[in-house]
Each structure stands twice: as C-alpha cells, then as structure tokens.
Design a protein around this motif. Sequence first.
Motif, PDB file in Angstrom:
ATOM      1  N   LEU A  33       0.816  -1.212   0.000  1.00 41.52           N
ATOM      2  CA  LEU A  33       0.000   0.000   0.000  1.00 41.52           C
ATOM      3  C   LEU A  33       0.852   1.265   0.000  1.00 41.52           C
ATOM      4  N   LEU A  34       2.103   1.172   0.403  1.00 40.69           N
ATOM      5  CA  LEU A  34       2.989   2.335   0.336  1.00 40.69           C
ATOM      6  C   LEU A  34       3.388   2.663  -1.101  1.00 40.69           C
ATOM      7  N   LYS A  35       3.191   1.724  -2.014  1.00 43.27           N
ATOM      8  CA  LYS A  35       3.598   1.935  -3.404  1.00 43.27           C
ATOM      9  C   LYS A  35       2.522   2.719  -4.158  1.00 43.27           C
ATOM     10  N   PRO A  36       2.913   3.770  -4.881  1.00 43.70           N
ATOM     11  CA  PRO A  36       1.947   4.581  -5.628  1.00 43.70           C
ATOM     12  C   PRO A  36       1.085   3.769  -6.593  1.00 43.70           C
ATOM     13  N   GLU A  37       1.663   2.750  -7.220  1.00 44.45           N
ATOM     14  CA  GLU A  37       0.894   1.965  -8.185  1.00 44.45           C
ATOM     15  C   GLU A  37      -0.235   1.203  -7.499  1.00 44.45           C
ATOM     16  N   THR A  38       0.023   0.673  -6.306  1.00 45.98           N
ATOM     17  CA  THR A  38      -1.032  -0.006  -5.554  1.00 45.98           C
ATOM     18  C   THR A  38      -2.139   0.973  -5.199  1.00 45.98           C
ATOM     19  N   GLN A  39      -1.772   2.158  -4.760  1.00 45.88           N
ATOM     20  CA  GLN A  39      -2.767   3.176  -4.415  1.00 45.88           C
ATOM     21  C   GLN A  39      -3.624   3.532  -5.629  1.00 45.88           C
ATOM     22  N   ARG A  40      -2.979   3.640  -6.787  1.00 44.10           N
ATOM     23  CA  ARG A  40      -3.710   3.989  -8.012  1.00 44.10           C
ATOM     24  C   ARG A  40      -4.703   2.897  -8.392  1.00 44.10           C
ATOM     25  N   LEU A  41      -4.282   1.639  -8.312  1.00 41.21           N
ATOM     26  CA  LEU A  41      -5.142   0.529  -8.714  1.00 41.21           C
ATOM     27  C   LEU A  41      -6.272   0.291  -7.716  1.00 41.21           C
ATOM     28  N   LEU A  42      -6.027   0.597  -6.457  1.00 39.21           N
ATOM     29  CA  LEU A  42      -7.027   0.356  -5.421  1.00 39.21           C
ATOM     30  C   LEU A  42      -8.100   1.444  -5.387  1.00 39.21           C
ATOM     31  N   ALA A  43      -7.739   2.654  -5.812  1.00 38.41           N
ATOM     32  CA  ALA A  43      -8.611   3.822  -5.658  1.00 38.41           C
ATOM     33  C   ALA A  43     -10.033   3.635  -6.204  1.00 38.41           C
ATOM     34  N   PRO A  44     -10.231   3.088  -7.415  1.00 34.31           N
ATOM     35  CA  PRO A  44     -11.609   2.946  -7.910  1.00 34.31           C
ATOM     36  C   PRO A  44     -12.490   2.101  -7.001  1.00 34.31           C
ATOM     37  N   PHE A  45     -11.914   1.082  -6.395  1.00 40.42           N
ATOM     38  CA  PHE A  45     -12.690   0.167  -5.557  1.00 40.42           C
ATOM     39  C   PHE A  45     -13.011   0.766  -4.193  1.00 40.42           C
ATOM     40  N   VAL A  46     -12.266   1.798  -3.801  1.00 45.59           N
ATOM     41  CA  VAL A  46     -12.577   2.502  -2.557  1.00 45.59           C
ATOM     42  C   VAL A  46     -13.835   3.342  -2.746  1.00 45.59           C
ATOM     43  N   GLN A  47     -14.011   3.865  -3.964  1.00 36.46           N
ATOM     44  CA  GLN A  47     -15.159   4.724  -4.245  1.00 36.46           C
ATOM     45  C   GLN A  47     -16.468   3.943  -4.222  1.00 36.46           C
ATOM     46  N   GLN A  48     -16.462   2.753  -4.854  1.00 43.14           N
ATOM     47  CA  GLN A  48     -17.677   1.945  -4.919  1.00 43.14           C
ATOM     48  C   GLN A  48     -17.328   0.553  -5.430  1.00 43.14           C
ATOM     49  N   PRO A  49     -18.180  -0.445  -5.163  1.00 46.64           N
ATOM     50  CA  PRO A  49     -17.938  -1.785  -5.710  1.00 46.64           C
ATOM     51  C   PRO A  49     -18.027  -1.752  -7.232  1.00 46.64           C
ATOM     52  N   MET A  50     -17.176  -2.523  -7.891  1.00 49.50           N
ATOM     53  CA  MET A  50     -17.206  -2.567  -9.354  1.00 49.50           C
ATOM     54  C   MET A  50     -16.491  -3.807  -9.865  1.00 49.50           C
ATOM     55  N   THR A  51     -16.738  -4.096 -11.123  1.00 46.84           N
ATOM     56  CA  THR A  51     -16.087  -5.233 -11.764  1.00 46.84           C
ATOM     57  C   THR A  51     -14.697  -4.820 -12.238  1.00 46.84           C
ATOM     58  N   ALA A  52     -13.919  -5.808 -12.639  1.00 47.36           N
ATOM     59  CA  ALA A  52     -12.589  -5.524 -13.173  1.00 47.36           C
ATOM     60  C   ALA A  52     -12.692  -4.666 -14.428  1.00 47.36           C
ATOM     61  N   HIS A  53     -13.696  -4.946 -15.257  1.00 47.14           N
ATOM     62  CA  HIS A  53     -13.875  -4.177 -16.492  1.00 47.14           C
ATOM     63  C   HIS A  53     -14.195  -2.716 -16.188  1.00 47.14           C
ATOM     64  N   GLU A  54     -15.068  -2.474 -15.223  1.00 48.43           N
ATOM     65  CA  GLU A  54     -15.431  -1.099 -14.862  1.00 48.43           C
ATOM     66  C   GLU A  54     -14.233  -0.342 -14.295  1.00 48.43           C
ATOM     67  N   ALA A  55     -13.455  -1.020 -13.451  1.00 49.38           N
ATOM     68  CA  ALA A  55     -12.269  -0.378 -12.875  1.00 49.38           C
ATOM     69  C   ALA A  55     -11.228  -0.096 -13.953  1.00 49.38           C
ATOM     70  N   ALA A  56     -11.063  -1.028 -14.878  1.00 49.67           N
ATOM     71  CA  ALA A  56     -10.091  -0.841 -15.961  1.00 49.67           C
ATOM     72  C   ALA A  56     -10.447   0.376 -16.806  1.00 49.67           C
ATOM     73  N   GLU A  57     -11.731   0.582 -17.046  1.00 52.33           N
ATOM     74  CA  GLU A  57     -12.155   1.760 -17.814  1.00 52.33           C
ATOM     75  C   GLU A  57     -11.811   3.044 -17.073  1.00 52.33           C
ATOM     76  N   MET A  58     -12.022   3.060 -15.762  1.00 48.37           N
ATOM     77  CA  MET A  58     -11.688   4.246 -14.972  1.00 48.37           C
ATOM     78  C   MET A  58     -10.189   4.520 -14.977  1.00 48.37           C
TER      79      MET A  58
END
Length: 214
Positions: A16-41
Amino acid sequence: MDRTLTLHRQEAADALLKPETQRLLAPFVQQPMTAHEAAEMLGMETNALLYPIKRLTALGLLEVTEHRRRAGRPMKVYRATAQVYFVPFASTSEVTLASYLGAAEEQVSAFMRHQMEHLLLQHHQDWGLRFVPGPTGQLHARLALNAETDLDLQPETAVMLNFVHPYLQLDHQDALNLQQEVLEVFQRYTQIRGAQRYVWRLGLLPVVNPDVQI
C-alpha cells in the motif's frame, strides 16, 4: 462512518505504500465494481488488471462482494476492504522512519517533478540550476537562465511556486499564526471552481536537528 482497516501484515503494508497499488485500489474505494469497470476508470485493458486484482485480494485489500449473472461465467464485483487504511510504521519493512515517510511521499514528489518539467519546457527551453550560498554558507539551488539570472516565470504567463526557505526565524506563536493564516487562505481558494487544476504543496516544520542541513 468510514470503514477503516489497520494493516498488520508486512506484505500488505509494503504494497500500500507503493503509488501503483494506491492507483489501482482507488476505484474500488469509491464503490464496488467489476474488473472491467475499474479498468475503464484507470484507462487500462481489463486483462492487464486481472492479476493486480488477484494480488490485492490475496493481500486483503480487495474483497468480492457479489457475482453478477451474465451469459457464461458470472462476473465478480470487488470493493476495497476499507475506505481508510492505516499503515503502522512497525508493520512495514522500512528500516527507518525517514524511509517510511519517503515511500509515502514519493507519489506526490514524482507528480510535482513531472508537472514542473512540463511547465519549464513549455516556457523556457534553456534553463539550469544556479547554486548560491545561503545565510550559513550552505549552497542552495535555484532555477536559472544563466549564471547571473534566476528563472522568472512571469505571473501573466505561468503559475509556479516551488521553493524552500530553510532559515525562517520565528517564535512559536508567530509560527502558529503563520500556519493559521496560510490555512485560511487555502480554505478560501478551495471554494473556487475554476477551469484549471492546480496542486498546492506546503510544509512548515521547526528545525529540531540543526546538524542536518539543506
């Protein structure tokens, strides 16, 4: 109330200290979503996100909340296991507190460097660093056009403040007043909704170890 989670597992804390992890996790913090929806964001291909999602789930940072029915295999819906994560220094593999803080701030520092580079190249093709002595004789770097002239981004053409003043002499109450005044100015301008996005980074600290120089 926000869902919170303290990370005691070292592998998860380091991730979680790594910026890339924070970037990939961020969409799922906002709301539940599928991998496809997160990939689009995120502006990614779905297939490129599948392994990171699997890893984040294994680390306990993501969880499956439901399976959406569709033709063929059901689609998994993921969400972050918390809205707020706490990473104790003791849970990380960082040896010193300084390296821990450095890892946490690297994303912001890299972002600032990238934006500054773009702005400088946009307005000045020829520039460099001019090293001049400070009050104690230490050399300090300044953006410059040549050995005699500091770089001057004209207010009517560019907005950029990025400087360090390491020798501000204040009493404690004066420092508190300065902090309060700056925060009041910041709060006033956060109410404005203009056309251009800006990043504002501030720091004000007492020098408790004068042996360390900048």
